[in-house]
Every structure is written in C-alpha cells, then in structure tokens.
Enzyme design. Structure first.
Site, short mmCIF file in Angstrom:
data_model
loop_
_atom_site.label_atom_id
_atom_site.label_comp_id
_atom_site.label_asym_id
_atom_site.label_seq_id
_atom_site.Cartn_x
_atom_site.Cartn_y
_atom_site.Cartn_z
N TYR A 156 0.83 -1.21 0.00
CA TYR A 156 0.00 0.00 0.00
C TYR A 156 0.86 1.25 0.00
O TYR A 156 0.59 2.21 -0.74
CB TYR A 156 -0.92 -0.03 1.22
CG TYR A 156 -1.89 1.12 1.32
CD1 TYR A 156 -3.00 1.18 0.50
CD2 TYR A 156 -1.70 2.13 2.26
CE1 TYR A 156 -3.92 2.23 0.60
CE2 TYR A 156 -2.60 3.18 2.38
CZ TYR A 156 -3.71 3.22 1.54
OH TYR A 156 -4.60 4.25 1.65
N ALA A 187 -5.26 11.69 5.73
CA ALA A 187 -4.60 11.03 6.86
C ALA A 187 -5.58 10.07 7.53
O ALA A 187 -5.62 8.89 7.23
CB ALA A 187 -4.05 12.05 7.84
#
Length: 265
Positions: A156, A187
């Site tokens: 990822y 985030a």
C-alpha cells in the site's frame, strides 16, 4: 459557490463502497452539484446507487468493473463513451490498506500494486483520449502513508507513493493538452472500513481516542464530506490554474508541529 459541474461526466473509481465511504460521499456531492456521477467498482452495490440517482431524476451510470483487470477497465470506458460520448473528469479513488508487508508473498505485493496504483494508470490511460477532447482533469486520492510510512504495509505504501509520482508526471505530460492532474492526501478519516477495523481491536475505543488526539486541528478525524467538497473544488473550473499539486485534507496531521498535540486537546 457554483462549481460549474452541471452535466459534467465525472468518472469515479472505487465509488461503490458502503454508505459514508469516501467514494460514496463523492458521488453524492457530484449529484448535488448537478454533475453526472459515473461509477466504476467491482461491488454490485454501485447498481443500487446509480438506480437511486435515476429515481431522483439524476442521470448516472454504474459499470461493474474489476479495476485490476485491464480489459474490464477498457470495456468500462467504452460503455461510458457509448452512453455519454465524453468524459470531463476522472477521480481515482480506489484504496485498500491490505497489510501486504515485508512478510507478504511476491503475489500479494503485486496484487496490492495492481489494485492501489496500476488501476489509476489504467483508468487514465483509457479515458485519456476523451479527457483531451474535453480538456478535462484528473484527481487522484492519495494517503499520508506515502509520506509518513505506517509499518506492515509495504504494498500500500509503495502504491500510494506511486500515485503521487503519477500525479506529478501526468501534470507534466498533459499540460500541453490543457489537462490538470492533482492529488488529495488523506490522513485519518472515519469511514465504514475504518470503523470495521476499530471493531476488530480488543481496545478499539482507546485506540480511536489516541488517533483522534494525534490530529492537530480539533483533535478529530477528517469527515468524508470535507474530502468530497475539496475534491469537487479541485476538479471544477474554480480551480482552473491548479495542477501537479498535493492538497492535504488532514487536519494538519502530516505537517504541523507535534507540540500542538497535548492532553489539553
């Protein structure tokens, strides 16, 4: 502010997540602005979303697509063009933090890349002739993991780093065609997938409070509506001279001084 998105054909990958997911919130915001949400996703849930729009008198199309399959993506774009004849913007929103770390197999690592970055390349590759015609634009949904790391998720992290690289590369490649390319970096956002993860933890509520405290602005996670609103502004002509940019919608998580985080918050 009118974003001038009325009747714009906006293709969103990863748009059939659960209600409250980033993709699902984005397509609803597109509809609110009078745009035409076009959904690409492997989950059949997208058919219900498109049908729901149509029942409200809002044009929409869902093309069930495995975005790790180049042929399926190419066919999806063909179906979109068959119906609408154009594409005005692409929002690449696929993202699964699948935990393919250093202990993953080669196949698991490559699968992570195929889903989280190669799909972005393929959607843009096949949509590009039509973006050139419309002088449309591209928005990639990125992650802070590309910049901060996280641990245990090499696939990822590599993919999201690649997404940022592609964003800048495409801004350079496509400037001659009047096509803009930007990325949003997220985030912490409390999506349904995030909630599912928290529920798997024995001390989930404690972990959640700690994460919230780590976010400088208001000690809370970014809402999916805030991400969607920023996304629509960036793809609109209200942001007509913005390209090659990474826009952080993260409550200051990546850049602000850690001294801001205290028990007072």
């Amino acid at each position: 502010m009118d974003l001038h998105l009325k009747n714009k054909i906006i293709v969103v990958s990863g748009s059939a997540g659960k209600q409250g997911s980033i993709g699902e919130t984005i397509i609803n915001r597109i509809a609110d602005e009078g745009g035409i949400p076009v959904l690409i996703d492997r989950n059949s849930r997208g058919a219900d979303y498109a049908s729901g729009f149509q029942k409200q008198g809002i044009d929409s199309l869902f093309v069930q697509t495995d975005v790790t399959d180049p042929v399926e993506i190419e066919n999806a774009v063909k179906k979109i063009i068959e119906k609408y004849g154009r594409i005005d913007a692409v929002i690449n929103n696929v993202g699964v933090n699948d935990g393919a770390g250093l202990d993953a197999t080669y196949e698991q690592f490559m699968d992570s890349l195929k889903l989280n970055v190669v799909s972005y390349f393929l959607v843009v590759k096949y949509a590009l002739p039509y973006l050139k015609e419309s002088k449309g634009n591209i928005l990639n949904i990125g992650s802070k993991v590309a910049l901060t790391g996280q641990g245990g998720t090499s696939g990822y992290a590599a993919a999201k780093g690649g997404v940022l690289g592609l964003t800048r590369e495409w801004a350079v490649d496509l400037v001659q065609f009047g096509i803009r390319s930007n990325a949003i970096i997220i985030a912490e956002s409390y999506t349904p997938a995030y909630e599912d993860w928290i529920k798997t933890l024995p001390d989930g509520e404690t972990v959640l409070k700690k994460i919230n405290k780590s976010i400088p602005f208001e000690s809370r996670m970014t809402e999916t509506e805030e991400i969607a609103d920023t996304a629509l502004f960036i793809i609109s002509d209200r942001s007509s001279h913005t390209t090659g940019q990474f826009v952080f919608v993260d409550g200051g998580y990546v850049h602000l001084d850690r001294a801001l985080i205290s028990d007072v918050n």
